[in-house]
Each structure stands twice: as structure tokens, then as C-alpha cells.
Design a protein around this motif. Structure first.
Motif: not given
Length: 161
Positions: A52, A71-72, A120-124, A135-137, A139
Motif C-alpha cells: 500500500l 479506480t486506478q 495502483c488500484q484505489t483502496d480507500a 490509499l493505493g494498493r 499492482q
């Protein structure tokens, strides 16, 4: 050294924050009307497992809606020779014109030649005053050696030594 409440002198508060040197990034995302990017120094790692990261765009930014709805996104860490790129993305709406970039597999704009990129994928999203913490997860990551572009005291610069 002067001690003060941040609300009493916002200029001095900003100056104190500028005592902390940060790296310089460009964050990009794709919208229905094309790619969007902005220069940011609010990037930080959060967790290795899961992977993250975070960054914090200002709500007052003309590009805020694009990132708060994305979302990305991709965070690009800039090298010392990329100062003109950082300056372009702070103000230009057409910053992608003539730039060497492509779309990732997930459709996010990826700028070539940076020291590192974090897809990243948006996490929160977390409300944080006049900013939002995104916050990005992570990838995918790409990395190459090189000297980073820094921001300190309201100026772009390099690491001494």
C-alpha cells in the motif's frame, strides 16, 4: 527557533513543513476526456504486505475530481533530470502533449523514463482537512537506478553528497 500555533501564521507553518525534504512524483489517471496528471510530493509507503502507498491531493485542485473518482492511478517517482516535467505537470492541462507515455494494462497513463512507477488500484479515500488521503494498493512496480528530484523549502533540488 520560534514556537507558534499553526493557525496563527499559515505562511510560517508552511515554511516549517518545507523544512522536510521530499521526493517529487507525478500521479496520473485516465478520465473519459483523456489522461490527467499532477505533480505531488505527498507520496509515502504505507505497508509492504499488503503493498500500500498513499498520496494526498488538495481538494482545491482543478484535477481533484479526476483523482478522487479514479479506480486506478500511477505514481511516478521523478529523477533529478526531470524537473521540467515536474514543473509542466504543476500548471499545464496539456502536459501529456509530446510526452513519451502509454496506457498500462488497466488503462492508466504511464510516463516512461521515471526512476520508479507504482501502478495502483484505489483502496480507500480518507478525508483530511483541505486534502484527501488516497490509499493505493500497488499492482505493478517498475524501478531503475538514478538520483531523485527533491523538493525542499519551496524549491526543487537534489541531494547533497
Amino acid at each position: 527557533m520560534t514556537r507558534f500555533a499553526p493557525q496563527s501564521d499559515l505562511r510560517a507553518y508552511r515554511g516549517a513543513l518545507g523544512a522536510f525534504a521530499t521526493g517529487v512524483t507525478i500521479v496520473t489517471t485516465q478520465t473519459a476526456s483523456g489522461p490527467v496528471g499532477m505533480t505531488a510530493n505527498s507520496f509515502a509507503s504505507v505497508s509492504l504486505d499488503p503493498p500500500l502507498i498513499l498520496w494526498s491531493p488538495a481538494k482545491s485542485s482543478s484535477r481533484f475530481a479526476a483523482f478522487s473518482q479514479a479506480t486506478q492511478f500511477v505514481v511516478h517517482v521523478l529523477g533529478v533530470d526531470q524537473r521540467p516535467l515536474a514543473e509542466t505537470f504543476t500548471r499545464a492541462k496539456n502536459a501529456f502533449d509530446g510526452l513519451d507515455w502509454s496506457l498500462t494494462d488497466t488503462g492508466s497513463p504511464l510516463i516512461r523514463g521515471c526512476l520508479a512507477s507504482f501502478e495502483c488500484q484505489t483502496d480507500a479515500l480518507h478525508d483530511a482537512g483541505d486534502h484527501v488521503i488516497i490509499l493505493g494498493r500497488v499492482q505493478h512496480v517498475a524501478h531503475q537506478p538514478g538520483a531523485p528530484l527533491l523538493f525542499h523549502g519551496g524549491q526543487f533540488g537534489t541531494a547533497a553528497g
